[in-house]
Design an enzyme around this catalytic site. Structure first.
Site, PDB file in Angstrom:
ATOM      1  N   LYS A 180       0.888  -1.169   0.000  1.00 10.77           N
ATOM      2  CA  LYS A 180       0.000   0.000   0.000  1.00 10.77           C
ATOM      3  C   LYS A 180       0.918   1.209   0.000  1.00 10.77           C
ATOM      4  CE  LYS A 180      -3.382   2.437   2.936  1.00 10.77           C
ATOM      5  NZ  LYS A 180      -4.289   2.341   4.120  1.00 10.77           N
ATOM      6  N   GLU A 217      -3.416   7.296   1.939  1.00  6.12           N
ATOM      7  CA  GLU A 217      -3.754   7.572   3.335  1.00  6.12           C
ATOM      8  C   GLU A 217      -2.497   7.811   4.173  1.00  6.12           C
ATOM      9  OE1 GLU A 217      -6.381   4.250   4.351  1.00  6.12           O
ATOM     10  OE2 GLU A 217      -8.065   5.370   3.529  1.00  6.12           O
ATOM     11  N   LYS A 262      -9.938  -2.802  -5.097  1.00  9.06           N
ATOM     12  CA  LYS A 262     -11.147  -2.976  -4.275  1.00  9.06           C
ATOM     13  C   LYS A 262     -12.361  -3.111  -5.179  1.00  9.06           C
ATOM     14  CE  LYS A 262      -9.636  -0.786   0.005  1.00  9.06           C
ATOM     15  NZ  LYS A 262      -9.973   0.044   1.176  1.00  9.06           N
ATOM     16  N   ASP A 265     -14.825   2.607  -1.211  1.00  9.16           N
ATOM     17  CA  ASP A 265     -14.209   1.889  -0.105  1.00  9.16           C
ATOM     18  C   ASP A 265     -15.214   0.991   0.599  1.00  9.16           C
ATOM     19  OD1 ASP A 265     -12.471   1.062   1.810  1.00  9.16           O
ATOM     20  OD2 ASP A 265     -12.307   2.968   2.857  1.00  9.16           O
ATOM     21  N   GLU A 302     -16.367  -3.791   8.013  1.00  7.93           N
ATOM     22  CA  GLU A 302     -16.032  -2.440   8.477  1.00  7.93           C
ATOM     23  C   GLU A 302     -17.212  -1.470   8.361  1.00  7.93           C
ATOM     24  OE1 GLU A 302     -12.715  -0.706   6.436  1.00  7.93           O
ATOM     25  OE2 GLU A 302     -12.967   1.232   7.425  1.00  7.93           O
TER      26      GLU A 302
HETATM   27  O1  GCW Z   1     -11.345   1.386   4.445  1.00  5.65           O
HETATM   28  C1  GCW Z   1     -10.128   1.929   4.779  1.00  5.65           C
HETATM   29  C2  GCW Z   1      -9.972   1.575   6.207  1.00  5.65           C
HETATM   30  C3  GCW Z   1      -8.551   1.609   6.659  1.00  5.65           C
HETATM   31  C4  GCW Z   1      -7.729   0.748   5.717  1.00  5.65           C
HETATM   32  C5  GCW Z   1      -7.873   1.290   4.303  1.00  5.65           C
HETATM   33  C6  GCW Z   1      -7.164   0.421   3.281  1.00  5.65           C
HETATM   34  C7  GCW Z   1      -5.814  -0.550   6.257  1.00  5.65           C
HETATM   35  O2  GCW Z   1     -10.773   2.434   6.978  1.00  5.65           O
HETATM   36  O3  GCW Z   1      -8.497   1.129   7.970  1.00  5.65           O
HETATM   37  O4  GCW Z   1      -6.391   0.699   6.104  1.00  5.65           O
HETATM   38  O5  GCW Z   1      -9.221   1.313   3.941  1.00  5.65           O
HETATM   39  O6  GCW Z   1      -7.834  -0.402   2.680  1.00  5.65           O
HETATM   40  O7  GCW Z   1      -5.977   0.572   3.093  1.00  5.65           O
END
Ligand code: GCW
Length: 697
Positions: A300, A304, A378, A383, A411
Site C-alpha cells: 500500500k 492515506e 477494491k 471503499d 467495516e
Molecule cells: O477502508 C479503509 C480503512 C482503513 C484501511 C484502508 C485500506 C488498512 O478504513 O483502515 O487501512 O481502507 O484499505 O488501506
C-alpha cells in the site's frame, strides 16, 4: 513409491464422538464434523478399512489425518468396515501407477482435485487425486463436506478446478497485537511487538482456509510496520509459515515502501536507485532462506499517508517492479494495491471525485507492470460501502495482472454486530458485465485473467479474524469467510448454494434450522442496506470515527471524498460525463450508457451517479425522499422480524449458540431503529418534505 497406510478403525475409535468443549466447537466453525444421525451414518457403510497415502509430504499426511478425524467424528465408533477397500490419496501420477485405468474427465490444474469411486483389486475404493498435494488436501475437505451434508458418495466422480490461481486472504494485524478493522479479538499472530509463542490458532486458521481452497495469507496490516522486515523479525515469521505449510497456505507480507531507508540504512527508497533494488533483492533472499515457500508481498503506497513512489516522482509500476524483480527468482508475487487516492481533496470543487482515483492512477500504467506483479483492486471505486458499482479499473487494465479485493470483515456493514451476508453483494460485482470491446466480460473473468490471457489473477479477501473463539466476533459472520473462499474457488456458485453448504456444515441438517438460517443470511444485506444507506448514496456512517454509527454529515465538507452532496435542494454525486465529475467516462461505452442518463440508471445506484432533487421520481414510482423514509422503515421492520424467525429455532440449535445469536438479533433490531430515525430525521430536516405515511415529521 512410498506408501503409508493408516488403519481407519484405529483412528475412528480414538476420535469418535469425543465431547467437544463449546469454545472448541465455536472455533471449529464449519469444520465441526458433527456426528451424523444413525440412519444417515449407516448409508456410508461399509467404510473402506484403510487410507493409503502415496507419498510422505506434510500436506499429504495432514490430509490423511483430516480424513480420519472427519470420518471418525461424523461416522462414529465401530463402523462396519470393508476389508481390502481403501481411500487412496496422492498426486495423479502416483495414483495412476497404482490404478492404471484412472483417467480424469479433464486435465487437472494446480490445486484442483478429482474424487473418484473406483474398484481397486476388486474392492470398492475411493481415489482422491490432484496434480499437487494441496489439491489432494482440497479433495479431502470436499469429500468430508459431502459426508457432513449427507450426500451419497458411492458413485462419486467429481472433478473441481479453481477459477483463478490467486485465492488469498489479507489480515490487517499490527505487531502490537491489535487488528485494524478487526472485530474478532486480538491478533492470532502477534502480541507486544513479537510473533506469539502460541501459534495454535494460526494453525487452526490455516486449516479453515485450506478447507475452502485459500492458498495464501498475508499476515500483517497493509499499513505495514517497517519492523516486519527487520533481521530479528523474519525468523519469527518463519514460525507462522511453519504452521501454515502443512495446510498448503503460503505466507506473505505487507511492506512499507520506505523500508530501505527506514530500516535499511539507505538515504533513499527511490525504486529506481540501484542501491534500493539491491536492498530489496537481499531482503527478499533473506526471507526465502527462512521461508522457502514464501508467497509474496503486498504494497500500500501513496495512500492515506503511506510513503510511496511519488516522493521521487516515480510511478507505481516502478515501485511494484523493484519488489517484483527481487521476488521473481523465487517465484514470488507482488500485489500492488490500487487503493491510491488523495485524502485532502477540495470539497468545494464539484469536479473533484475520489471515485476516479484508482483508474486515473493505474490505467495510464497498463503494461508497465512486470508479469509477477498484480494490481489489487477494491470491488468498488470508493471503499467497501454497502453498495457501489464495480470499479471501472477492472476493465481498464489489459496488459496487467489484476485481483479483486473484497472485505470480509464488516467495516462499513455492521462490524459483525449486525448480520450482513456479503456473498450476494460480491456476486453482483463479480457477475457485472463490463462489456469490454462490446463483449461479455464479467468482472470475475477479468480478475481471473481469462479475458486478456494474463498469467496471474484472482481474489484477495480482507478477513481480520482474531483470537475470539468464533474468529470474527460473531458465529453467523463466519458465513462471509466461508463464502469468500467458495467464490474465490468458483464465482459461478450461487449465493443460495454457498449459504446452504455453510449452514449445514455449521449447524447440521435439521431442515427448519437450515431454511431459517439460509433465509436470514440471504435477506440480511438488503435489510442492512435498507435501514442504512439508500440508493447508492454511499456512506452515511460516522467516517471520522467508528465507521459504524449513523452520522450522515460526517462524510461532507472534508477532504476524504466520500461525499453524497446532500443539501436542502437534493442529494447524490453527479458523476456524469455531461455535467458531473466525468467518472462514468472511465467505463467501457455500453456501461457508460447504463449509468449516464437518469432514464437508464438503476435506482439502487442513482445517488452514486446523479445529483437529484428529493422529489425526483424513481423507476419504482416513488420520490427519492419517500423512498428513503419507506426503505428505512421497511428495513428496520425486517430487522425486527429477524428475532421471531430466530426464536422458532429454540430447541433446534444448541442453547449456547441459540442465546448468543438471539441477543445479537435483539441488538440489531434496536440499532436498525436508531439508524432509521437518524437518517429519516436528517432527510426531513434537509428537504422539509414530510413522509406521506406520517411517520416522519
Ligand atoms: O477502508 C479503509 C480503512 C482503513 C484501511 C484502508 C485500506 C488498512 O478504513 O483502515 O487501512 O481502507 O484499505 O488501506
Amino acid at each position: 513409491m512410498r506408501r503409508l497406510r493408516l488403519s481407519l478403525l484405529a483412528f475412528v475409535s480414538a476420535l469418535a464422538l469425543s465431547a467437544n468443549l463449546s469454545a472448541e466447537t465455536e472455533a471449529e466453525a464449519w469444520l465441526r464434523y458433527a456426528p451424523l444421525p444413525p440412519e444417515l451414518r449407516k448409508t456410508y457403510e461399509p467404510l473402506p478399512c484403510q487410507i493409503v497415502i502415496l507419498g510422505d509430504s506434510p500436506v499429504l499426511k495432514n490430509a490423511a489425518h483430516e480424513l480420519v478425524r472427519g470420518m471418525g467424528q461424523m461416522l462414529g465408533a465401530n463402523p462396519e468396515l470393508h476389508r481390502g477397500s481403501s481411500i487412496v490419496l496422492g498426486t495423479f501420477d502416483q495414483a495412476h501407477r497404482l490404478v492404471p485405468t484412472l483417467n480424469p474427465p479433464e486435465k487437472l490444474i494446480a490445486d484442483g482435485y478429482w474424487l473418484k469411486a473406483t474398484p481397486i483389486r476388486g474392492a470398492p475404493s475411493f481415489v482422491i487425486t490432484a496434480v499437487n498435494d494441496r489439491g489432494v488436501l482440497h479433495g479431502v475437505f470436499a469429500l468430508l463436506g459431502k459426508i457432513a451434508r449427507g450426500e451419497s458418495i458411492s458413485t462419486l466422480d467429481e472433478l473441481q478446478q479453481p477459477y483463478a490461481p490467486i485465492r488469498w486472504v489479507n489480515q490487517w494485524d499490527n505487531l502490537d497485537g491489535s487488528v485494524e478493522r478487526g472485530y474478532g479479538g486480538r491478533s492470532i499472530f502477534y502480541a507486544d511487538g513479537k510473533v506469539r509463542d502460541d501459534l495454535s490458532r494460526a494453525s487452526e486458521y490455516a486449516r479453515l482456509l485450506a478447507s475452502i481452497g485459500i492458498n495464501g495469507c498475508t499476515v500483517n496490516n497493509v499499513n505495514a510496520a517497517p519492523a516486519v522486515l527487520a533481521p530479528d523479525f523474519i525468523p519469527q515469521l518463519r514460525r507462522i509459515a511453519d504452521v501454515f505449510r502443512p495446510w498448503g497456505v503460503q505466507l506473505s507480507l505487507s511492506v512499507d515502501l520506505s523500508s530501505p531507508k527506514v530500516i535499511g540504512g539507505l538515504d533513499t527508497f527511490d525504486p529506481l536507485d540501484p542501491r534500493v533494488a539491491e536492498w530489496w533483492r537481499k531482503k527478499v533472499d533473506e526471507i526465502y532462506r527462512e521461508i522457502p515457500d514464501f508467497g509474496g508481498i503486498v504494497v500500500k503506497a501513496d495512500s492515506e499517508g503511506r510513503s510511496g513512489p511519488s516522493a521521487y516522482k516515480r510511478t507505481h509500476a516502478d515501485a511494484a517492479n523493484v519488489i517484483a524483480r527481487a521476488l521473481k527468482p523465487h517465484g514470488g508475487i507482488v500485489f500492488y494495491r490500487a487503493f491510491v487516492y488523495n485524502h485532502h481533496l477540495d470539497w468545494h470543487d464539484l469536479k473533484n471525485d475520489r471515485a476516479k482515483a484508482a483508474y486515473d492512477n493505474f490505467h495510464p500504467l497498463d503494461g508497465a507492470f512486470d508479469d509477477n506483479a498484480i494490481v489489487q483492486i477494491k470491488n468498488g471505486p470508493i471503499d467497501f460501502q454497502v453498495r457501489e458499482p464495480a470499479s471501472p479499473l477492472f476493465a481498464g487494465l489489459r496488459r496487467t495482472n489484476e485481483s479483486i479485493e473484497l472485505q470480509i470483515t464488516q467495516e462499513y456493514t455492521g462490524q459483525q454486530k449486525q448480520l450482513c451476508f456479503l456473498v450476494p453483494m460480491w456476486k453482483e460485482v463479480l457477475d457485472f458485465d463490463m462489456r469490454v470491446d462490446g463483449k461479455s466480460t464479467p468482472v470475475k473473468d477479468l480478475v481471473a485473467g481469462s479475458v486478456f490471457h494474463r498469467p496471474l489473477g484472482g481474489f484477495a479477501g480482507v478477513a481480520n479474524v482474531g483470537l475470539d473463539a468464533n474468529w470474527l466476533g460473531s458465529p453467523l459472520a463466519m458465513a462471509n469467510l466461508y463464502g469468500f473462499g467458495r467464490l474465490a474457488w468458483n464465482p459461478n456458485l450461487t449465493s443460495e448454494t454457498i449459504i446452504d453448504e455453510w449452514t449445514q456444515l455449521t449447524f447440521g441438517n435439521d431442515p427448519l434450522v437450515v431454511q431459517t438460517i439460509n433465509r436470514l443470511q440471504l435477506e440480511s444485506w438488503h435489510v442492512y442496506e435498507d435501514y442504512t444507506g439508500p440508493l447508492g448514496a454511499g456512506t452515511l456512517t460516522n467516517i471520522t470515527g467508528n465507521h459504524y454509527d449513523p452520522a450522515p454529515m460526517s462524510s461532507e465538507e472534508n477532504g476524504w471524498g466520500q461525499w453524497h452532496r446532500a443539501d436542502s435542494h437534493g442529494i447524490g454525486m453527479d458523476r456524469t460525463m455531461a455535467t458531473g465529475t466525468g467518472f462514468i467516462g472511465q467505463y467501457p461505452p455500453e456501461v457508460q450508457k447504463l449509468y449516464e442518463t437518469l432514464d437508464a440508471c438503476p435506482d439502487n445506484l442513482l445517488l452514486f451517479f446523479h445529483h437529484v432533487p428529493y422529489t425526483h421520481v424513481l423507476h419504482l414510482g416513488k420520490t427519492v425522499v419517500q423512498y428513503v423514509y419507506d426503505s428505512h422503515y421497511d428495513g428496520a421492520e425486517q430487522a425486527a422480524g429477524f428475532v421471531p424467525q430466530w426464536e422458532k429455532l429454540e430447541g433446534h440449535v444448541d442453547e449456547e449458540r441459540y442465546r448468543d445469536i438471539l441477543a445479537r438479533f435483539e441488538f440489531q433490531a434496536k440499532e436498525a431503529v436508531k439508524w432509521r430515525d437518524v437518517i429519516c430525521a436528517w432527510i426531513f430536516k434537509l428537504s422539509h418534505i414530510p413522509d406521506n405515511k406520517g411517520r416522519v415529521k
